[in-house]
Structure formats: structure tokens, C-alpha cells
Design an enzyme around this catalytic site. Sequence first.
Site, PDB file in Angstrom:
ATOM      1  N   ASP A 156     -12.973 -77.396  13.101  1.00  0.00           N
ATOM      2  CA  ASP A 156     -11.642 -77.881  13.493  1.00  0.00           C
ATOM      3  C   ASP A 156     -11.699 -78.669  14.802  1.00  0.00           C
ATOM      4  OD1 ASP A 156     -10.099 -76.931  11.365  1.00  0.00           O
ATOM      5  OD2 ASP A 156     -10.028 -74.927  12.228  1.00  0.00           O
ATOM      6  N   HIS A 160     -19.499 -73.847  24.387  1.00  0.00           N
ATOM      7  CA  HIS A 160     -18.453 -73.084  23.688  1.00  0.00           C
ATOM      8  C   HIS A 160     -19.120 -71.839  23.123  1.00  0.00           C
ATOM      9  CE1 HIS A 160     -15.246 -76.294  23.429  1.00  0.00           C
ATOM     10  NE2 HIS A 160     -16.275 -76.931  23.941  1.00  0.00           N
ATOM     11  N   GLU A 188      -6.377 -74.511   4.705  1.00  0.00           N
ATOM     12  CA  GLU A 188      -6.379 -73.454   5.702  1.00  0.00           C
ATOM     13  C   GLU A 188      -5.036 -72.736   5.644  1.00  0.00           C
ATOM     14  OE1 GLU A 188      -7.585 -74.162   9.699  1.00  0.00           O
ATOM     15  OE2 GLU A 188      -9.523 -75.037   9.143  1.00  0.00           O
TER      16      GLU A 188
END
Length: 548
Positions: A159, A94, A270
Site C-alpha cells: 500500500d 520501516h 481490501e
Amino acid sequence: MMGSSRMFMALALVGCLIASAAAAPISAPDRNTLASLKLKGMLTFDDTTACSANPDIVSAGVVYPSSVEDIATIVRAVASSDSDLTVAARGLGHNIRGRSQAQNGIIVEMTSLKGIKVAPLGDAASNGVPFVEAMGGEMWVDVLKTSLEYGLAPKSWTDYLYLTVGGTLSNAGVSGQTFRHGAQVSNVMQLEVVTGKGEVVECSATKNSELFFAVLGGLGQFGIITRARIVLETAPQRVRWMRAMYTDFATFKADQELLISSSQAFDYVEGFVVMNNENAVNGWGSVPFVRSDINKAMIPTTAGSVMYCLEVTKAYFVADLESVDETVEAMLAPLSFDRDLMFKTDTAYFKFLDRVHETEMGLKATASGDMLATEWTMPNACHWTMAHACHWTMPHPLLSIFVPASAIEQFDKLVFKRLGSTEFNGPTLVYPMNKSKWDRRMSVAVPEGSDEVFYMVSFLSNKAPEGAALTKMLADNGSILRIAQQLGCKQYLPKHSDITQWRRHFGSKWESFVQNKQTFDPEAILAPGQNLFRSGSHINKYIRMVKN
């Protein structure tokens, strides 16, 4: 989460592909030297790692280590070579446009390095504080599962849990718990690191502390994290998960900052920007947990083109269920959200933390082409998982920025309120963190200045555009970054194109960053994909140039 970008705008990947390709050029002497190394794992020159975000980057060889010593052996061999060989540690890929790649170099596939051990009672060094010790190639989701077997869990998360321990600690690791516990790098007791010299070093805040703090958020420049000891706490069983909508940014900002300053804080805070339309990706249709719970008539007539959603959770134990309602209502009472636009659900603690992956798997099972054409009906879907929902193996132009609290309202005017008039189509996260939770000795760069609070802002495009559309989206991201630079912001997961930009990025930390490179990776062989230091030349010569 993990998204992000760059001044010239790099591409973030949802997974870098492992591909069979012709081996990149490597000299016969180097190949013979590496092939002769005694490794417990495997070194191959037949399979090369190519990143679809930047397919021009192809490695010369791939190491699948079965021990830390395998990594140290490879690093020592490359460091002592007279060639331009480099080494890059790769987790789950990623990354930002080949950041975990090494052109004509050696990739270390960290996911082959496994091992998780929980110490539920801690030890003498931790003063009885429980911890988990995980190898750098382990995924956070497996760290969580193993810790939960003891009724424990790490405090701070990203997350998305399908990331490696070494990968997120080399950057920061942020999410809705960061305001309270700091980033993942703030919750590390001890590290084992293979430096650019090939030395295996155990380090902590009190032992080899220069290396410890350099590596945390150090972008892989000083060493490869092979093992991390992470603080644990008692894990709750359930989570009350809530979303509330605002039409005014100043009120939204004030409430978020009130929440992160409270001693009776929620466990997770958030927020995200909401377009005033029914679009299920980033419109108000994305807010409720069950889409049928909202309709156009519920949206205030005073709402502009952009609204904002606050997302919070309160963790609890099943035995405390009867008191949760009262506790939560008292915590929500001071807030100024639209009372008709509050949505709640309860879920298991693990299910909440794993929400992105769970939704991703559901979408993969049903996806056909671009998910924008598919109605969003997944229950309890995380608001930004569309960034991962379509074209998993293609690049996405994602961008993440740290914005000082004093600049966030201006950022709203110049960027958020203009999103509706652009071609951008994807979730936009915006949530605050406390600077005091970040140790300044760590390499990771946060906004400088007197602001105690700064915001994570992430633009998570859910499209995988090509051609002119991609060029336009990258140009838009470049415009956002220019605004951000003027407002004193910092990129998260940056990849800059030259030393001037890197010097600006690290600011007051730049001199120590360069010095740490000289100390721990003097041949500049580690993490070449960051484009920070030239490989193939001794770092002392290079330092004289960058310091001038």
C-alpha cells in the site's frame, strides 16, 4: 501493507532516524581491518545508525556501498572475523523495533545502491515476458515510475510505495492485489544475493533455487538482496475506486471471498473495520471520498458498534471509459452491501498506487501536533494513512496478522467487535488472499492447515503514545496476539523473543529454515535484529541446540 508486531509487541516505525552519536564499541583490530578494506563506497565509524523505536540499539559502523562488491567485501570481512561483529542491511527503516539494526555491528545502507533497467520485450530466459531489474536499495515508487515510461508496471504492490525492493522481498510485500497475483515475492524471476559467506550469487527458481526461495520472505537471514528481476504487465491508465459498507461480518466475509474466487475479479480487494461513529480516522466518516457525501441519517438503525467497508478497484484504459460503468455494475451485482452506502471515484493509475504517500505529504504540509485534532478533509484520502499522518519519526504500536478464513469470524467476535470498547484509535485492515498464490518453497510463513483463503488483519494505530498509554496499547496488542495464536494465525513481520516462538512461527518450515541458515550464513552474522540466531558462535553448534 507493512505494518506489524510481535508476541511481546515490538514497535513499528514510520522511518528510522539516522543520528550522529558516539560510536559503539568495536575492537581496534576489527576497526583497523575494516578500515583497510578497498571499497568504492564509504565506511564510517563516526555516524552510527540509531532507531528511535529502540534507541538502545546503536551500530559500530555504517557502510554506504556504491557496488555489490562493496557489500560482499564487508560481509566476507565480518564472517572471517573472530569477534561478535554482525551485519544488517537497512533500507528506509520501516522496521520492527530495531530489526534492521546491528548492535555493535555494521549497517549496510542499501539506499546508496541504485539502478533500474526495464526489458519491455523480456529476454530468452523470460520467454519474452517483460521485466524490470532493480537494485535492492531502489524504492518501489521509482520502479513504478521507470516501468510506466514503457507502459508497463509490476503486478503486485504494497500500500505504501516508499519502501525498498530488497526490504519488501525479504518479508513478502502484500496489498489488495495479492489475492490475484500473489505477494511481491511471488512475482520475482531472479535475484542477485550476497550470502552470509560474502559470495555474490545469482539465483532463480531453476538456478541455485534453494537460496532463491530461502531469501524470499527470509527476513534477511540468508543473504542481502542486491538486485531483483520483477515481472511486468501492461499498465492501465485509470482506476475506478469504490467503497461499500456492510453491517454484518458474515456477509462482508462472503462477498470478499466471492470476489477473490471470481475469474472476472476486481484488480484490488481490501477491506477495513469501521466504528459506528463519525470519527474520520476509523469511523464511518472515513469511508466516502468526499466527507460531505455521508451523514448519520444514512447509517442503518440496525448497525451495531462495528461496521465493515469493502474497497475495490477496476483498472481501465481511457478508450474503454464508456464500458466501465456497465462492467463494474455487473461485477457489483452479486454483492450484498448496503446500496445507499456505496462511494465511487476515478483516478489515474499512478495516483491510486501512490495514494498513501500523496496523502502523507498533504498531511505533513498542514500537520500541527496530533492529527486527531484536525478535521479530515483530504480528498481521495486512503483510509489508513492516519497511521503515517502524525509524529512521523516516532514509533507506532502497529500489528499485522495472517488469519485463516476458518477462524476469521471468531476473530471478529473476539477482537473486531470489542475494538469500540478499547482505547484503540486507528484503522484496522481486513482482506483475504489465496494461499495457492504463495509458493510453499519460500521462507515466508503463512497459516498452515487446509484453508485455501487466509486474511491479512492489520491494526494501524495512528497515535504515538508514551508512558502508561503506550504500555496499555502494547498490552492490548499482546492480548490480540494470544487470541491469534489460539486460532492458528501467523504474524506478518514478526519479531519473537526466543527460539520456541520462532519454531512455532515457521511450523513445518522450521527445519529447512535452520538448515538454510547453516548453508548460507554459517557464522550467523546476518540480520541479528531478528533475534533468531545467536551471533558470535558458529551456527553448527547452535543448530544442535535448536533442533533438540
